[in-house]
Scaffold this active site. Structure first.
Site, short mmCIF file in Angstrom:
data_model
loop_
_atom_site.label_atom_id
_atom_site.label_comp_id
_atom_site.label_asym_id
_atom_site.label_seq_id
_atom_site.Cartn_x
_atom_site.Cartn_y
_atom_site.Cartn_z
N ASP A 188 0.84 -1.19 0.00
CA ASP A 188 0.00 0.00 0.00
C ASP A 188 0.88 1.25 0.00
O ASP A 188 2.02 1.22 0.50
CB ASP A 188 -0.89 0.03 1.25
CG ASP A 188 -1.94 -1.08 1.24
OD1 ASP A 188 -2.29 -1.55 0.16
OD2 ASP A 188 -2.38 -1.45 2.34
N TYR A 204 6.12 -8.05 9.09
CA TYR A 204 5.77 -6.64 9.13
C TYR A 204 5.96 -6.08 10.54
O TYR A 204 5.78 -6.79 11.53
CB TYR A 204 4.30 -6.42 8.77
CG TYR A 204 3.91 -6.76 7.36
CD1 TYR A 204 3.96 -5.81 6.34
CD2 TYR A 204 3.45 -8.03 7.03
CE1 TYR A 204 3.58 -6.13 5.04
CE2 TYR A 204 3.07 -8.36 5.74
CZ TYR A 204 3.14 -7.40 4.75
OH TYR A 204 2.76 -7.71 3.47
N ASP A 226 -6.78 2.16 7.32
CA ASP A 226 -5.47 2.74 7.62
C ASP A 226 -5.59 4.24 7.72
O ASP A 226 -6.66 4.82 7.47
CB ASP A 226 -4.41 2.31 6.59
CG ASP A 226 -4.67 2.83 5.19
OD1 ASP A 226 -5.42 3.83 5.03
OD2 ASP A 226 -4.13 2.27 4.23
N ARG A 239 -4.01 -4.55 7.52
CA ARG A 239 -5.09 -3.61 7.83
C ARG A 239 -6.30 -4.33 8.41
O ARG A 239 -6.96 -3.84 9.33
CB ARG A 239 -5.50 -2.84 6.56
CG ARG A 239 -4.50 -1.80 6.12
CD ARG A 239 -4.97 -1.07 4.87
NE ARG A 239 -4.90 -1.92 3.68
CZ ARG A 239 -5.83 -1.96 2.74
NH1 ARG A 239 -6.93 -1.24 2.86
NH2 ARG A 239 -5.67 -2.71 1.68
#
Length: 339
Positions: A47, A75, A89, A189
């Protein structure tokens, strides 16, 4: 023969540390300009908000895309509690506000909450995602005000480790910094959204950084500015990134591969990367490499190397005791400086 317009004659892979605020497609366009090559692609979208590991293939190496996707990933995410957004987000519009339980400030509560999200599970992708339904991306439909009904998907969270609890600001009461190790297809997310739901308040991703994708880590990646300066010097070893066992072929084998011919198993000596110390490996043929001691498995894919370039990917057919060509690179893929 001169290269066609938009073709540089290069075939390589680079790891880019994508900056936040830039789309993966923007990175691809920048790499095209750096190498003067139109055939450039990435192997896993990030993203615009997210930064970190992005594998980029240049030239004929883009054909490796099918072999470089589907890896698990790591992550570091900052989850904001107290506000939910339409994109899940911080780039989205706030659509939900709610009070955060006081326990969310406590480490034990956070650890117990995260532990419930470890393991195989069903996950509903965010409304703003690249998931396609009937050929239409959910995010494209959402931007036009039409919400596509998405189906939950099977994912797995291998680990979820709390790194820090940080006081919030404004409508955000508290942040959790979490390190996730997840399977392919997992939306961080959506994890943030669902963690918020589980403790009774809206939540979203405030910051996200991918630290690894398969065997590619941040240590392998460079910024776009550094890539501009290094050029082909930043290329990585595709054999290492693929993680397959591999074979070095002589001139006779090279001719077979160039024509896409089968390779007799008796003529292929499998090698693998060394996992022990050099002193303990008596059969090492070059630094970091040893002869493989186990036979090939039916359907196993291997990387084929000629003149220190990746020239093909083959699959073993046990019944015929041969390797069949899956993908041939007439322009071998450069192995980089990390071998």
């Amino acid at each position: 023969m001169a290269a066609k317009r938009g073709q540089s004659g290069l075939s390589l892979i680079v790891g880019v540390d994508k900056p936040s605020g830039m789309s993966s497609h923007d990175v691809v366009n920048r790499v095209r300009r750096i190498f003067g090559e139109r055939r450039v692609g990435h192997t896993g979208t990030l993203d615009p908000l997210a930064s970190g590991v992005l594998c980029v293939c240049v030239g004929p190496a883009t054909r490796l895309d099918n072999y470089m996707v589907g890896h698990d990933k790591h992550y570091r995410v900052r989850i904001a509690f107290g506000v939910g957004t339409d994109t899940d987000d911080v780039d989205g519009e706030p659509v939900k506000f709610g009070s955060v339980p006081s326990a969310a400030f406590e480490e034990l509560f956070a650890l117990e909450t995260l532990a419930r999200f470890v393991g195989p599970q069903k996950q509903l992708p965010p409304a703003y995602s690249a998931v396609k339904v009937g050929g239409v991306k959910a995010c494209d439909a959402a931007r036009k005000g039409r919400i596509i009904e998405l189906m939950p998907r099977d994912i797995e969270v291998y680990s979820a480790k709390l790194a820090a609890i940080v006081p919030g600001n404004g409508d955000v009461s508290v942040f959790w910094d979490v390190d996730f190790h997840v399977s392919k297809g997992t939306y961080i997310r959506a994890l943030a959204r669902d963690i918020g739901v589980s403790i009774g308040c809206p939540a979203h991703v405030a910051a996200l950084r991918r630290t690894s994708a398969g065997l590619l880590t941040l240590d392998d990646c460079v910024s776009l500015d550094v890539l501009e300066r290094m050029g082909v010097g930043a290329s990585l070893d595709p054999v290492k990134l693929l993680g397959f066992r591999f074979a070095f072929l002589d001139e006779t084998g090279a001719r077979l591969v160039a024509n896409g011919n089968q390779l007799p198993a008796s003529e292929v000596e499998l090698c693998e990367r060394r996992h022990a110390s050099a002193a303990s490996e008596l059969c090492a043929c070059t630094a970091g490499v040893r002869q493989s001691c186990s036979a090939p498995e039916d359907g196993e894919r291997i990387a084929v190397i000629v003149d220190n370039k990746l020239v093909g990917i083959y699959a073993y057919k046990e019944q015929r005791q041969r390797y069949n060509a899956c993908c041939i690179f007439q322009t071998g893929v450069r192995r980089g400086g990390d071998i």
